[in-house]
Design a protein around this motif. Structure first.
Motif, PDB file in Angstrom:
ATOM      1  N   LEU A   1      23.071  16.519 -25.084  1.00 36.16           N
ATOM      2  CA  LEU A   1      23.214  17.495 -24.001  1.00 36.16           C
ATOM      3  C   LEU A   1      24.010  16.892 -22.852  1.00 36.16           C
ATOM      4  CD1 LEU A   1      19.506  18.763 -23.797  1.00 36.16           C
ATOM      5  CD2 LEU A   1      21.342  19.660 -25.243  1.00 36.16           C
ATOM      6  N   ARG A   2      24.735  17.752 -22.146  1.00 34.74           N
ATOM      7  CA  ARG A   2      25.454  17.327 -20.951  1.00 34.74           C
ATOM      8  C   ARG A   2      25.151  18.287 -19.805  1.00 34.74           C
ATOM      9  NH1 ARG A   2      31.010  17.180 -22.472  1.00 34.74           N
ATOM     10  NH2 ARG A   2      30.667  15.021 -23.124  1.00 34.74           N
ATOM     11  N   MET A   3      24.875  17.732 -18.629  1.00 32.83           N
ATOM     12  CA  MET A   3      24.653  18.524 -17.424  1.00 32.83           C
ATOM     13  C   MET A   3      25.820  18.276 -16.476  1.00 32.83           C
ATOM     14  SD  MET A   3      20.602  17.589 -16.940  1.00 32.83           S
ATOM     15  CE  MET A   3      20.953  15.826 -17.131  1.00 32.83           C
ATOM     16  N   THR A   4      26.499  19.337 -16.106  1.00 34.00           N
ATOM     17  CA  THR A   4      27.657  19.228 -15.215  1.00 34.00           C
ATOM     18  C   THR A   4      27.455  20.132 -14.008  1.00 34.00           C
ATOM     19  OG1 THR A   4      29.089  18.820 -17.133  1.00 34.00           O
ATOM     20  CG2 THR A   4      30.165  19.406 -15.054  1.00 34.00           C
ATOM     21  N   ASP A   5      27.224  19.524 -12.845  1.00 31.95           N
ATOM     22  CA  ASP A   5      26.962  20.274 -11.613  1.00 31.95           C
ATOM     23  C   ASP A   5      25.937  21.381 -11.858  1.00 31.95           C
ATOM     24  OD1 ASP A   5      28.764  18.686 -10.221  1.00 31.95           O
ATOM     25  OD2 ASP A   5      30.456  20.018 -10.649  1.00 31.95           O
TER      26      ASP A   5
ATOM     27  N   ASP B   1      19.059  28.199 -20.323  1.00 31.54           N
ATOM     28  CA  ASP B   1      20.199  29.058 -20.000  1.00 31.54           C
ATOM     29  C   ASP B   1      20.778  28.759 -18.616  1.00 31.54           C
ATOM     30  OD1 ASP B   1      18.177  30.042 -18.414  1.00 31.54           O
ATOM     31  OD2 ASP B   1      18.288  32.109 -19.172  1.00 31.54           O
ATOM     32  N   THR B   2      20.394  27.628 -18.012  1.00 31.58           N
ATOM     33  CA  THR B   2      20.921  27.265 -16.699  1.00 31.58           C
ATOM     34  C   THR B   2      22.418  26.943 -16.814  1.00 31.58           C
ATOM     35  OG1 THR B   2      18.779  26.299 -16.117  1.00 31.58           O
ATOM     36  CG2 THR B   2      20.665  25.734 -14.729  1.00 31.58           C
ATOM     37  N   PRO B   3      23.271  27.580 -15.997  1.00 29.36           N
ATOM     38  CA  PRO B   3      24.703  27.250 -16.023  1.00 29.36           C
ATOM     39  C   PRO B   3      24.931  25.764 -15.752  1.00 29.36           C
ATOM     40  CG  PRO B   3      24.343  29.263 -14.772  1.00 29.36           C
ATOM     41  CD  PRO B   3      22.984  28.680 -15.048  1.00 29.36           C
ATOM     42  N   GLY B   4      25.833  25.179 -16.514  1.00 30.63           N
ATOM     43  CA  GLY B   4      26.107  23.756 -16.377  1.00 30.63           C
ATOM     44  C   GLY B   4      25.474  22.912 -17.459  1.00 30.63           C
ATOM     45  N   LEU B   5      24.607  23.507 -18.271  1.00 27.14           N
ATOM     46  CA  LEU B   5      24.008  22.786 -19.398  1.00 27.14           C
ATOM     47  C   LEU B   5      24.817  23.085 -20.655  1.00 27.14           C
ATOM     48  CD1 LEU B   5      21.798  21.011 -20.615  1.00 27.14           C
ATOM     49  CD2 LEU B   5      20.438  23.086 -20.982  1.00 27.14           C
ATOM     50  N   GLU B   6      25.269  22.027 -21.306  1.00 27.73           N
ATOM     51  CA  GLU B   6      26.115  22.157 -22.493  1.00 27.73           C
ATOM     52  C   GLU B   6      25.517  21.376 -23.655  1.00 27.73           C
ATOM     53  OE1 GLU B   6      30.565  20.700 -23.989  1.00 27.73           O
ATOM     54  OE2 GLU B   6      29.891  20.330 -21.923  1.00 27.73           O
ATOM     55  N   VAL B   7      25.493  21.993 -24.822  1.00 29.17           N
ATOM     56  CA  VAL B   7      25.134  21.286 -26.050  1.00 29.17           C
ATOM     57  C   VAL B   7      26.419  20.677 -26.593  1.00 29.17           C
ATOM     58  CG1 VAL B   7      24.182  21.463 -28.372  1.00 29.17           C
ATOM     59  CG2 VAL B   7      23.208  22.847 -26.518  1.00 29.17           C
ATOM     60  N   VAL B   8      26.579  19.376 -26.379  1.00 24.82           N
ATOM     61  CA  VAL B   8      27.815  18.701 -26.751  1.00 24.82           C
ATOM     62  C   VAL B   8      27.917  18.538 -28.258  1.00 24.82           C
ATOM     63  CG1 VAL B   8      29.151  16.568 -26.498  1.00 24.82           C
ATOM     64  CG2 VAL B   8      27.840  17.467 -24.560  1.00 24.82           C
TER      65      VAL B   8
ATOM     66  N   LYS C   1      22.144  13.498 -21.979  1.00 28.55           N
ATOM     67  CA  LYS C   1      20.934  13.151 -22.704  1.00 28.55           C
ATOM     68  C   LYS C   1      21.238  13.273 -24.195  1.00 28.55           C
ATOM     69  CE  LYS C   1      18.314  12.733 -18.995  1.00 28.55           C
ATOM     70  NZ  LYS C   1      17.591  11.484 -18.641  1.00 28.55           N
ATOM     71  N   THR C   2      20.659  12.395 -24.996  1.00 26.46           N
ATOM     72  CA  THR C   2      20.975  12.437 -26.421  1.00 26.46           C
ATOM     73  C   THR C   2      19.725  12.247 -27.274  1.00 26.46           C
ATOM     74  OG1 THR C   2      22.560  11.634 -28.080  1.00 26.46           O
ATOM     75  CG2 THR C   2      21.458   9.959 -26.724  1.00 26.46           C
TER      76      THR C   2
END
Length: 381
Positions: free
Chosen positions: A210-214, A189-196, A154-155
């Motif tokens: 944002l990036r969601m990975t598994d 704070d959910t694991p797998g959420l990254e601020v790219v 998401k951007t």
């Protein structure tokens, strides 16, 4: 002092007039804030707006309608004083809009926190490959072990990087296109959420890619029914799109107010600028555009508050006219200020940067024209 006579229009009730007067006094005492550290400023604004009770209007109790006229009045007033304060207020409502309209009891715990200013909200809808075309969203949510696994990006997500919770739209695949999207409540704070990436724009706001990975969410994170995400997003925008017009209206009112002060005080050719007919022509155009925008904005808000199921056409007209007009009004204000109009730190210079994004987010102007045209072609009232 910006014109306030419109508050006596029949769109409003006495409670709206009392609220507007109280907020104007609060803004005069607390705004603007220092924007040097944008993240800190937004956190501070959310806390201050929450403490003062203004954020309570960004949501509603289960079964209670949002008051769109109130939302518009608040955004208009905040935007006159500080565009970042308007942003902080608006995102608490937009970010939690799906929970307000469709959330269940456990999900509404987050809503109470955002309405109190104890948590910051974000709405994760836009993707790198799908901005105006929401139905083309490609982030996925797959059922797994009673919950969901999300992947995708998401951007241009407002409050990205500082939000405590997001509503995220992802493809669950019940049907092609818009009918296969669902909305989820996603703690930051959910694991797998990254601020790219943190995205810097011309008028400072907290934005991120944002990036969601598994990323795993429990079954209770789903808002409403599977496949209802697009309808939910559109319902949220139906409530909040007129408020974008209201924010633009507030910025335009501030630009006119600044211009009036300038032309009354500034001498040109041996007389106040205000005596020049060309200047008076600019002022007339500004005032006319502002009143027309106000009528469209508060017509849309009034219609929604009176129980209209959809105000897609009215909201599109309000946002389109108010944002486009505000851009013209502010540009005219910069022109009237001459060299000082482009001097950093001047109110009209800040407004010139602040207004531009409003013609893009929550439906770009060109998209609003398509919405209006389709409504006319279909013969919708």
């Amino acid at each position: 002092m910006a014109d306030r006579s419109y508050i006596d229009w029949p769109f409003f009730e006495d409670r709206h007039r009392d609220l507007a007067a109280g907020l104007e006094a609060w803004c005069a005492a607390h705004l603007p804030v220092d924007h040097g550290d944008v993240d800190a400023a937004c956190r501070g604004l959310v806390a201050a707006l929450g403490d003062a009770g203004w954020l309570q209007y960004t949501g509603a109790e289960a079964g209670v309608r949002l008051d769109v006229r109130t939302l518009c009045l608040i955004r208009e007033t905040l935007a006159q004083h500080d565009a970042l304060a308007d942003f902080a207020f608006a995102m608490q409502g937009l970010g939690m809009g799906a929970v307000t309209l469709f959330g269940d009891g456990p999900q509404r715990v987050w809503l109470e926190q955002t309405r109190a200013g104890a948590a910051i909200a974000g709405f994760a809808l836009t993707e790198p490959g799908s901005g105006s075309d929401v139905a083309a969203s490609s982030a996925t949510a797959v059922r797994a072990g009673g919950g969901w696994v999300l992947n995708g990006e998401k951007t241009y997500i407002s409050n990205g990087g500082i939000a405590d919770v997001y509503v995220v739209i992802a493809r669950t695949g019940e049907a092609p296109g818009a009918r296969g999207l669902s909305a989820f409540l996603m703690p930051a704070d959910t694991p797998g959420l990254e601020v790219v990436e943190r995205i810097e724009v011309m008028a400072p706001h907290p934005l991120a890619h944002l990036r969601m990975t598994d990323l795993r969410l429990p079954g209770g994170a789903l808002i409403g029914a599977p496949g209802a995400g697009f309808k939910q997003a559109m319902a949220v925008l139906d409530h909040f799109r007129p408020t974008v017009g209201a924010a633009a209206l507030g910025m335009a009112r501030r630009a006119l107010d600044e211009s009036l002060g300038r032309v009354r005080a500034r001498q040109l050719f041996g007389a106040p600028m205000a005596e020049l007919q060309m200047v008076q022509g600019h002022l007339a155009d500004m005032a006319l555009g502002i009143d027309a925008s106000a009528l469209l904005v508060y017509r849309a808000a009034w219609a929604k508050d009176m129980g209209a199921a959809r105000i897609t056409r009215e909201a599109a007209m309000a946002k389109l006219h108010a944002t486009e007009t505000a851009q013209k009004v502010i540009d005219a204000a910069v022109q009237l200020f001459g060299g000082d109009g482009v001097r950093k730190g001047m109110a009209v210079e800040s407004l010139y940067r602040d207004i531009r994004a409003l013609r893009i987010y929550e439906g770009a102007s060109d998209v609003q024209k398509i919405v209006i045209a389709r409504s006319v072609l279909e013969g919708s009232p």
